[in-house]
Design a protein around this motif. Sequence first.
Motif, mmCIF file in Angstrom:
data_model
loop_
_atom_site.group_PDB
_atom_site.id
_atom_site.type_symbol
_atom_site.label_atom_id
_atom_site.label_comp_id
_atom_site.label_asym_id
_atom_site.label_seq_id
_atom_site.Cartn_x
_atom_site.Cartn_y
_atom_site.Cartn_z
ATOM 1 N N ASP A 140 0.806 -1.148 0.023
ATOM 2 C CA ASP A 140 -0.053 -0.001 0.076
ATOM 3 C C ASP A 140 0.860 1.219 0.086
ATOM 4 O OD1 ASP A 140 -2.419 -1.270 -0.103
ATOM 5 O OD2 ASP A 140 -2.748 -0.977 2.174
ATOM 6 N N PRO A 248 -5.214 -0.658 14.225
ATOM 7 C CA PRO A 248 -4.560 -2.053 13.470
ATOM 8 C C PRO A 248 -3.148 -1.332 13.159
ATOM 9 C CG PRO A 248 -6.571 -1.327 12.227
ATOM 10 C CD PRO A 248 -6.275 -0.343 13.312
ATOM 11 N N THR A 249 -2.330 -2.380 13.711
ATOM 12 C CA THR A 249 -0.888 -1.580 13.731
ATOM 13 C C THR A 249 0.206 -2.373 13.346
ATOM 14 O OG1 THR A 249 -1.225 -0.595 15.908
ATOM 15 C CG2 THR A 249 1.017 -1.009 15.516
ATOM 16 N N GLY A 250 0.944 -2.030 12.415
ATOM 17 C CA GLY A 250 2.240 -2.727 11.836
ATOM 18 C C GLY A 250 3.539 -2.044 12.062
ATOM 19 N N ASN A 251 3.662 -0.851 11.518
ATOM 20 C CA ASN A 251 5.119 -0.099 11.936
ATOM 21 C C ASN A 251 5.110 0.820 13.092
ATOM 22 O OD1 ASN A 251 7.424 -0.730 10.449
ATOM 23 N ND2 ASN A 251 6.376 -0.085 8.374
ATOM 24 N N PHE A 252 4.106 0.698 13.625
ATOM 25 C CA PHE A 252 3.709 1.757 15.044
ATOM 26 C C PHE A 252 3.526 3.002 14.426
ATOM 27 C CE2 PHE A 252 4.303 2.859 19.324
ATOM 28 C CZ PHE A 252 3.481 2.131 20.158
ATOM 29 N N GLY A 253 3.499 3.478 13.026
ATOM 30 C CA GLY A 253 3.448 4.805 13.042
ATOM 31 C C GLY A 253 1.970 5.594 13.172
ATOM 32 N N ASN A 254 0.997 4.933 12.860
ATOM 33 C CA ASN A 254 -0.323 5.150 13.017
ATOM 34 C C ASN A 254 -0.509 5.458 14.426
ATOM 35 O OD1 ASN A 254 -3.046 5.839 12.895
ATOM 36 N ND2 ASN A 254 -3.542 4.250 11.769
ATOM 37 N N MET A 303 0.203 -5.236 7.543
ATOM 38 C CA MET A 303 0.787 -5.290 8.926
ATOM 39 C C MET A 303 1.571 -6.534 9.107
ATOM 40 S SD MET A 303 -2.541 -4.090 11.114
ATOM 41 C CE MET A 303 -3.475 -5.654 11.151
ATOM 42 N N HIS A 378 -7.809 -5.175 7.780
ATOM 43 C CA HIS A 378 -6.745 -4.473 8.727
ATOM 44 C C HIS A 378 -7.876 -4.012 9.805
ATOM 45 C CE1 HIS A 378 -4.495 -4.836 5.082
ATOM 46 N NE2 HIS A 378 -3.501 -4.768 5.923
ATOM 47 N N THR A 400 -8.625 1.743 8.398
ATOM 48 C CA THR A 400 -7.409 2.013 7.722
ATOM 49 C C THR A 400 -7.325 1.773 6.138
ATOM 50 O OG1 THR A 400 -6.348 -0.118 8.173
ATOM 51 C CG2 THR A 400 -5.760 1.879 9.503
ATOM 52 N N ALA A 401 -8.409 1.068 5.719
ATOM 53 C CA ALA A 401 -8.452 0.629 4.236
ATOM 54 C C ALA A 401 -9.975 0.409 3.580
ATOM 55 C CB ALA A 401 -7.471 -0.317 3.804
HETATM 56 C C1 LIG Z 1 0.227 0.652 6.578
HETATM 57 C C2 LIG Z 1 -1.175 0.039 6.991
HETATM 58 C C3 LIG Z 1 -1.269 -0.331 8.340
HETATM 59 C C4 LIG Z 1 -0.270 -0.057 9.341
HETATM 60 O O1 LIG Z 1 -0.001 1.306 9.725
HETATM 61 P P1 LIG Z 1 1.454 1.386 10.574
HETATM 62 O O2 LIG Z 1 1.451 2.760 10.625
HETATM 63 O O3 LIG Z 1 2.628 0.695 9.944
HETATM 64 O O4 LIG Z 1 1.208 0.776 11.868
HETATM 65 C C5 LIG Z 1 -2.466 -0.830 8.723
HETATM 66 N N1 LIG Z 1 -3.650 -0.777 7.951
HETATM 67 C C6 LIG Z 1 -3.337 -0.482 6.473
HETATM 68 C C7 LIG Z 1 -4.471 -0.787 5.570
HETATM 69 C C8 LIG Z 1 -2.090 0.028 5.814
HETATM 70 O O5 LIG Z 1 -2.047 0.324 4.804
#
Ligand SMILES: *Cc1c(COP(=O)(O)O)cnc(C)c1O
Length: 454
Positions: A140, A248-254, A303, A378, A400-401
């Motif tokens: 994404d 919903p968290t992956g890189n902890f940025g959001n 994520m 997500h 988030t999407a």
């Molecule tokens: C990037 C993304 C995340 C994760 O966001 P982080 O800032 O990396 O925690 C979650 N959902 C969707 C749809 C994303 O594109």
Amino acid sequence: MKYRSTRGGVSGISFTDALLMGLADDGGLLIPDHIPDVSSRLQDWRNLNFVQVAQRLLKLFIDDLEHDDLDALTSEAFSSFDIPEVVAWKQLDQLHVLELFHGPTLAFKDVALQLLGKLFEHVLADRGETLNILGATSGDTGSAAIAGIAGMENIKIFILYPKGRISSLQELQMTTVPDTNVQCISVNGTFDDCQRIMKSIFSDLDFKEAYSLGAINSVNWARVLAQVIYYAYASLQKENTSVDFVVPTGNFGNIFAGFIAKKMGFPVGRLLVATNENDILDRFFKTGEYSLGEVFRTNSPAMDIQVASNFERFLFYYFDEDAERLRGFMEEFARSGKASVVGPLSSDIFLSCSISQPDTEETIAEINSKYDYVIDPHTAVGIRAARSIVTDNPIVCISTAHPAKFPDALGRAIGHRPTHARLSGLSDLQERKQEVSADESEVKKIIQNSSASI
Ligand SMILES: *Cc1c(COP(=O)(O)O)cnc(C)c1O
């Protein structure tokens, strides 16, 4: 406002320099040297619309751009969204879903990257400079970054992605952008190859300088800052209460942006870190140990991350802004793949929860049948995780999407594939991409050839 690095080696940097620097030169991440306190002024903010909140908030962190220019850039950035209020709400009984996916590429990353594009363009024009942005994507981020930069005269963007390993929809969202300042590079290799090539090119300092290379990945402070806007805005919608957020968290940025909003004094209660089976963050918040696991491919691919690049910013505050301790932790983690905080983690702000893929699909199906509302995987991870919170505060789940971005997972969960006008025509458009082997020199050649043609 000046910016400094979490590792202590860089300080006194202006906002615009921080914007262009991306990663700090000492390997740390840039953060403001103090967090402005708005707690005594919240009544004034409550009646503002989204763009007005954005304009007020950005001025607290940016003092080296003219305020009128900044206001204009901000409203221009958000005018690309499908709805004037930028974000939308959906109520599911006790849960308030905050939809952040109404931008050009249908993911929350547009909120930050639409603004970043405008900031880059303005700052570069002011300085009479140009920039070549190089990025790698597993899905994404690439399309959102391209949508933020397409058509700009003083910036080119080069996005590497692993051939055949992103969805065809994700590929089309990038390769059908007609603007010639966009170059999509399909690498015969894995996402790790793409990242390795990118890092290796950035570490060639002569090349980096000769071709003014810049980055747009989630370690850029301006991306975090842009995301603080919707936490501030959402937290003000209810009077006399704090609001808990599920993210919903992956890189902890959001979610880190939510932490900043709380530190600023916005009425943010607790923040729930919702991960998929890639649960390094959930394990950390439960045990205090940050340890690398294997990366699983899941149905919420954005994520599928083990090392969360923005986590360093949180640790810095967790260690009471002690750069020395932070550096020790990060060095230990880099050396051994794990590091721990001493003693139990004080979790008066963060909660965490990890959700399996079957539970994610079940949640999509349940929400669809109960509310006739279709969510993406997500968002489903977050909504499922929200069941674990016990609270008297209103709960906001960050969406988030748009579900149309993940047709396969949705097909499995609810038996049909949602669509969206921004995606349905893509396969009729002309594609533009270059294919290379997983070789740094081929990517460098593309950057060189394209600069020669300026
Ligand atoms: C990037 C993304 C995340 C994760 O966001 P982080 O800032 O990396 O925690 C979650 N959902 C969707 C749809 C994303 O594109």
